[in-house]
Design a protein around this motif. Sequence first.
Motif, short mmCIF file in Angstrom:
data_model
loop_
_atom_site.label_atom_id
_atom_site.label_comp_id
_atom_site.label_asym_id
_atom_site.label_seq_id
_atom_site.Cartn_x
_atom_site.Cartn_y
_atom_site.Cartn_z
N ARG A 61 -1.68 4.29 0.84
CA ARG A 61 -2.97 4.54 0.21
C ARG A 61 -4.08 3.68 0.83
O ARG A 61 -5.05 3.34 0.16
CB ARG A 61 -2.88 4.34 -1.30
CG ARG A 61 -2.37 2.98 -1.72
CD ARG A 61 -2.31 2.86 -3.23
NE ARG A 61 -1.87 1.53 -3.55
CZ ARG A 61 -0.73 1.23 -4.14
NH1 ARG A 61 0.09 2.18 -4.51
NH2 ARG A 61 -0.41 -0.02 -4.38
N ASP A 62 -3.92 3.34 2.10
CA ASP A 62 -4.90 2.50 2.78
C ASP A 62 -5.62 3.22 3.92
O ASP A 62 -6.24 2.59 4.76
CB ASP A 62 -4.21 1.24 3.32
CG ASP A 62 -3.10 1.56 4.31
OD1 ASP A 62 -2.86 2.75 4.59
OD2 ASP A 62 -2.45 0.61 4.79
N GLY A 63 -5.53 4.55 3.95
CA GLY A 63 -6.18 5.31 5.01
C GLY A 63 -5.26 5.68 6.16
O GLY A 63 -5.62 6.49 7.00
N SER A 64 -4.07 5.11 6.21
CA SER A 64 -3.10 5.45 7.24
C SER A 64 -2.61 6.89 7.04
O SER A 64 -2.53 7.37 5.91
CB SER A 64 -1.90 4.50 7.14
OG SER A 64 -0.82 4.97 7.92
N TYR A 124 3.71 7.77 0.53
CA TYR A 124 2.57 7.68 1.44
C TYR A 124 1.87 6.35 1.25
O TYR A 124 2.05 5.66 0.27
CB TYR A 124 1.59 8.84 1.19
CG TYR A 124 1.08 8.95 -0.23
CD1 TYR A 124 -0.08 8.28 -0.63
CD2 TYR A 124 1.76 9.71 -1.18
CE1 TYR A 124 -0.55 8.38 -1.92
CE2 TYR A 124 1.29 9.81 -2.48
CZ TYR A 124 0.14 9.15 -2.84
OH TYR A 124 -0.32 9.24 -4.13
N THR A 134 -5.48 10.00 1.08
CA THR A 134 -6.71 10.05 1.86
C THR A 134 -7.35 11.42 1.84
O THR A 134 -8.46 11.57 2.33
CB THR A 134 -6.43 9.67 3.33
OG1 THR A 134 -5.47 10.59 3.87
CG2 THR A 134 -5.90 8.26 3.45
N THR A 135 -6.67 12.41 1.26
CA THR A 135 -7.22 13.76 1.17
C THR A 135 -8.12 13.84 -0.05
O THR A 135 -7.68 13.57 -1.16
CB THR A 135 -6.09 14.80 1.05
OG1 THR A 135 -5.19 14.62 2.15
CG2 THR A 135 -6.64 16.22 1.05
N ASP A 181 0.79 -1.22 0.00
CA ASP A 181 0.00 0.00 0.00
C ASP A 181 0.83 1.28 0.00
O ASP A 181 0.28 2.37 0.14
CB ASP A 181 -0.98 0.00 1.17
CG ASP A 181 -2.13 -0.96 0.93
OD1 ASP A 181 -2.53 -1.13 -0.23
OD2 ASP A 181 -2.62 -1.56 1.90
N ASN A 228 -1.79 13.23 3.94
CA ASN A 228 -1.72 12.09 3.03
C ASN A 228 -2.54 12.36 1.77
O ASN A 228 -3.76 12.47 1.84
CB ASN A 228 -2.23 10.83 3.74
CG ASN A 228 -1.98 9.59 2.93
OD1 ASN A 228 -2.03 9.60 1.70
ND2 ASN A 228 -1.71 8.50 3.61
#
Length: 164
Positions: free
Chosen positions: A110-113, A108, A156-157, A10, A153
């Motif tokens: 890409r799994d919400g972290s 970054y 997630t943005t 991710d 991130n």
Amino acid sequence: MALRSMLAKDWTLEVQDPAASDPDAWITVRGLTSFEESSDDNTEDDGDFDSGGWGSSVVTQRTWSIEAEGKRKRDDAATEYTPDPGQEVIRKASRLVGFDAAITVRWYRRDGSPDAYQGTATVSDYTKGGEVTDLEPFSFTLNGQGEPVEIANPGTTPPVDGGA
């Protein structure tokens, strides 16, 4: 609630191409099969006679690096050879020295972290090639210059939708 392991796949690595018409645009480095960020810390002994025999160390400097591997990719839809743009920025930077060798990178999840960073780096240890039956691999190391900055991130943005 059970904890779940995060998947290494991710991570996303993006670069900026200083020679592009929009040098501030981010370009994804595609085809990665391995990604590892690490730091190398310089520590100095901080122990003294008053510590009751216990030692102490202080980190006096940190450096960061990213080691990555992947498969070289090209645009199959093009009628002439068109390499993956992100891989091409890395390849070209690996052949430069001095101030011209520095590129801006961000990485970054890409799994919400919330894990997301940006920094300046040079490329070293770039390898490519392989045996007759191989898919052509490539690998490289990004050597950080200065502190990497923690950023919002991008994975997630939510994108700006033009005011709609």
